[in-house]
Enzyme design. Structure first.
Site, PDB file in Angstrom:
ATOM      1  N   ASN A 106     -24.791  10.600  16.699  1.00 52.81           N
ATOM      2  CA  ASN A 106     -23.361  10.627  16.984  1.00 52.81           C
ATOM      3  C   ASN A 106     -22.626   9.344  16.610  1.00 52.81           C
ATOM      4  O   ASN A 106     -21.461   9.184  16.961  1.00 52.81           O
ATOM      5  CB  ASN A 106     -23.125  10.958  18.459  1.00 52.81           C
ATOM      6  CG  ASN A 106     -23.487  12.392  18.755  1.00 52.81           C
ATOM      7  OD1 ASN A 106     -23.321  13.277  17.928  1.00 52.81           O
ATOM      8  ND2 ASN A 106     -24.028  12.624  19.926  1.00 52.81           N
ATOM      9  N   VAL A 113     -17.679   6.767  15.686  1.00 58.65           N
ATOM     10  CA  VAL A 113     -18.314   7.356  16.861  1.00 58.65           C
ATOM     11  C   VAL A 113     -17.828   8.786  17.047  1.00 58.65           C
ATOM     12  O   VAL A 113     -16.632   9.054  16.998  1.00 58.65           O
ATOM     13  CB  VAL A 113     -17.981   6.534  18.127  1.00 58.65           C
ATOM     14  CG1 VAL A 113     -18.586   7.170  19.361  1.00 58.65           C
ATOM     15  CG2 VAL A 113     -18.450   5.097  17.966  1.00 58.65           C
ATOM     16  N   CYS A 114     -18.778   9.696  17.257  1.00 58.19           N
ATOM     17  CA  CYS A 114     -18.454  11.086  17.549  1.00 58.19           C
ATOM     18  C   CYS A 114     -18.662  11.308  19.047  1.00 58.19           C
ATOM     19  O   CYS A 114     -19.786  11.334  19.535  1.00 58.19           O
ATOM     20  CB  CYS A 114     -19.356  12.025  16.748  1.00 58.19           C
ATOM     21  SG  CYS A 114     -19.044  13.773  17.079  1.00 58.19           S
ATOM     22  N   LEU A 115     -17.545  11.410  19.748  1.00 57.88           N
ATOM     23  CA  LEU A 115     -17.561  11.654  21.184  1.00 57.88           C
ATOM     24  C   LEU A 115     -16.345  12.533  21.459  1.00 57.88           C
ATOM     25  O   LEU A 115     -15.221  12.145  21.154  1.00 57.88           O
ATOM     26  CB  LEU A 115     -17.473  10.320  21.932  1.00 57.88           C
ATOM     27  CG  LEU A 115     -17.663  10.322  23.430  1.00 57.88           C
ATOM     28  CD1 LEU A 115     -19.056  10.850  23.810  1.00 57.88           C
ATOM     29  CD2 LEU A 115     -17.470   8.923  23.985  1.00 57.88           C
ATOM     30  N   ARG A 119     -11.594  12.607  20.641  1.00 60.41           N
ATOM     31  CA  ARG A 119     -10.894  13.429  19.654  1.00 60.41           C
ATOM     32  C   ARG A 119      -9.509  13.799  20.168  1.00 60.41           C
ATOM     33  O   ARG A 119      -9.361  14.217  21.310  1.00 60.41           O
ATOM     34  CB  ARG A 119     -11.672  14.713  19.382  1.00 60.41           C
ATOM     35  CG  ARG A 119     -12.974  14.462  18.680  1.00 60.41           C
ATOM     36  CD  ARG A 119     -13.675  15.760  18.415  1.00 60.41           C
ATOM     37  NE  ARG A 119     -14.980  15.512  17.825  1.00 60.41           N
ATOM     38  CZ  ARG A 119     -15.885  16.439  17.640  1.00 60.41           C
ATOM     39  NH1 ARG A 119     -15.649  17.682  18.012  1.00 60.41           N
ATOM     40  NH2 ARG A 119     -17.032  16.142  17.091  1.00 60.41           N
TER      41      ARG A 119
END
Length: 184
Positions: A106, A113-115, A119
């Site tokens: 992630n 950062v993918c959280l 988003r």
């Protein structure tokens, strides 16, 4: 943090909440008013694996979060994130970049950062909302190191595939990255 609080309490010279300082008139933004409260709340509720640092205590909108996981694949690494709170906060989420190179499904190697809570709009309805606070972001980032997560929508596809194919090899690569980039 006290400096900005003192600014907020000073009597304003105009009815529109302005502060006169060194012959320059500045308006205190809604973001900065929110941050005075939220930074204090965040600091009071930090996970034990996290610390925050403000390079300039008068700029609450940009700071470094350090996470030192005490369990999981990334245990004993030291991971630094920069959080930059935009002027439109709390309508838009903070911008977060991981400054430490890491092998993680992630977090890509550029530090993105993918959280879901970061988003602006999220298909799982867990994205950013004005009711979220800085402490939620900190706890969310911290959870990236303790929960081995759902990799249905990874940012670093190679790391996610590696984890799915061979967990021991994945763990070894994580350890290598920690030794090279995240040692204390």
């Amino acid at each position: 943090m006290i400096t900005l609080s003192k600014k907020l309490k000073q009597p304003s010279e105009s009815p529109r909440n302005k502060i006169v300082q060194d012959d320059v008139t500045k308006r205190i933004s809604i973001r900065d008013k929110l941050l005075v409260k939220e930074v204090q709340e965040m600091e009071e509720n930090l996970p034990k694996t996290c610390t925050v640092h403000f390079d300039d205590p008068n700029k609450l909108h940009i700071f470094t979060l350090t996470i030192v996981p005490d369990e999981g694949f990334w245990k004993s690494g030291k991971f630094k994130f920069t959080l930059d709170i935009p002027e439109e906060y709390n309508i838009v989420p903070p911008q977060v970049v991981c400054n430490t190179r890491i092998w993680h499904p992630n977090i890509n190697e550029d530090g993105e950062v993918c959280l879901s809570l970061l988003r602006q709009s999220s298909y799982d309805s867990l994205g950013w909302a004005p009711t979220r606070r800085l402490k939620d972001v900190v706890w969310g980032l911290n959870s990236l190191f303790s929960d081995l997560l759902n990799f249905d929508d990874p940012l670093n596809v190679d790391a996610a595939d590696h984890y799915s194919r061979n967990k021991e090899s994945f763990k070894a690569k994580v350890r290598d990255y920690i030794q090279m980039y995240a040692s204390r």
